[in-house]
Design a protein around this motif. Structure first.
Motif, mmCIF file in Angstrom:
data_model
loop_
_atom_site.group_PDB
_atom_site.id
_atom_site.type_symbol
_atom_site.label_atom_id
_atom_site.label_comp_id
_atom_site.label_asym_id
_atom_site.label_seq_id
_atom_site.Cartn_x
_atom_site.Cartn_y
_atom_site.Cartn_z
ATOM 1 N N LEU A 43 16.379 91.777 31.221
ATOM 2 C CA LEU A 43 16.586 91.239 32.569
ATOM 3 C C LEU A 43 15.488 91.688 33.526
ATOM 4 N N ALA A 44 15.053 92.934 33.409
ATOM 5 C CA ALA A 44 13.987 93.436 34.284
ATOM 6 C C ALA A 44 12.681 92.679 34.029
ATOM 7 N N ARG A 45 12.395 92.420 32.775
ATOM 8 C CA ARG A 45 11.173 91.664 32.457
ATOM 9 C C ARG A 45 11.275 90.217 32.923
ATOM 10 N N THR A 47 12.764 89.185 35.508
ATOM 11 C CA THR A 47 12.691 89.145 36.977
ATOM 12 C C THR A 47 11.513 89.965 37.490
ATOM 13 N N GLU A 48 10.537 90.216 36.631
ATOM 14 C CA GLU A 48 9.363 91.022 36.988
ATOM 15 C C GLU A 48 8.724 90.520 38.284
ATOM 16 N N SER A 50 10.034 90.972 41.209
ATOM 17 C CA SER A 50 11.108 90.853 42.194
ATOM 18 C C SER A 50 11.770 92.223 42.358
ATOM 19 N N SER A 53 14.291 93.531 39.751
ATOM 20 C CA SER A 53 13.819 94.092 38.487
ATOM 21 C C SER A 53 14.001 95.608 38.466
ATOM 22 N N ASP A 54 13.528 96.279 39.484
ATOM 23 C CA ASP A 54 13.676 97.734 39.565
ATOM 24 C C ASP A 54 15.135 98.138 39.760
ATOM 25 N N LEU A 56 17.752 96.603 38.546
ATOM 26 C CA LEU A 56 18.425 96.501 37.251
ATOM 27 C C LEU A 56 18.176 97.747 36.402
#
Length: 68
Positions: A43-45, A47-48, A50, A53-54, A56
């Motif tokens: 999920l973090a990748r 939404t990279e 954004s 991302s951090d 999550l």
């Protein structure tokens, strides 16, 4: 990849056993932890770039540390 995942799950299962010491509970706990880590990374990748991302990664990290 499957063998490596099984090995990591087995290591995690023995690293943080539940109070009851039940092997099935340890395995279920290790699988849940692995699923949380992988899902957070995917999920973090996705939404990279954004702020989510951090968030999550931080939420997953906090959740896993509380489980100790």
């Amino acid at each position: 990849m499957i063998r490596g995942g099984r090995r990591r799950t087995a290591n995690q299962a023995h690293a943080r056993p539940p109070a009851a010491g039940d092997e099935d509970a340890r395995r279920a706990n290790a699988l849940a932890q692995a699923a949380t880590m992988v899902s957070a990374m995917v999920l973090a990748r996705a939404t990279e770039g954004s702020p989510i991302s951090d968030e999550l990664l931080a939420a997953a990290r906090e959740h896993l540390l509380q489980a100790e």
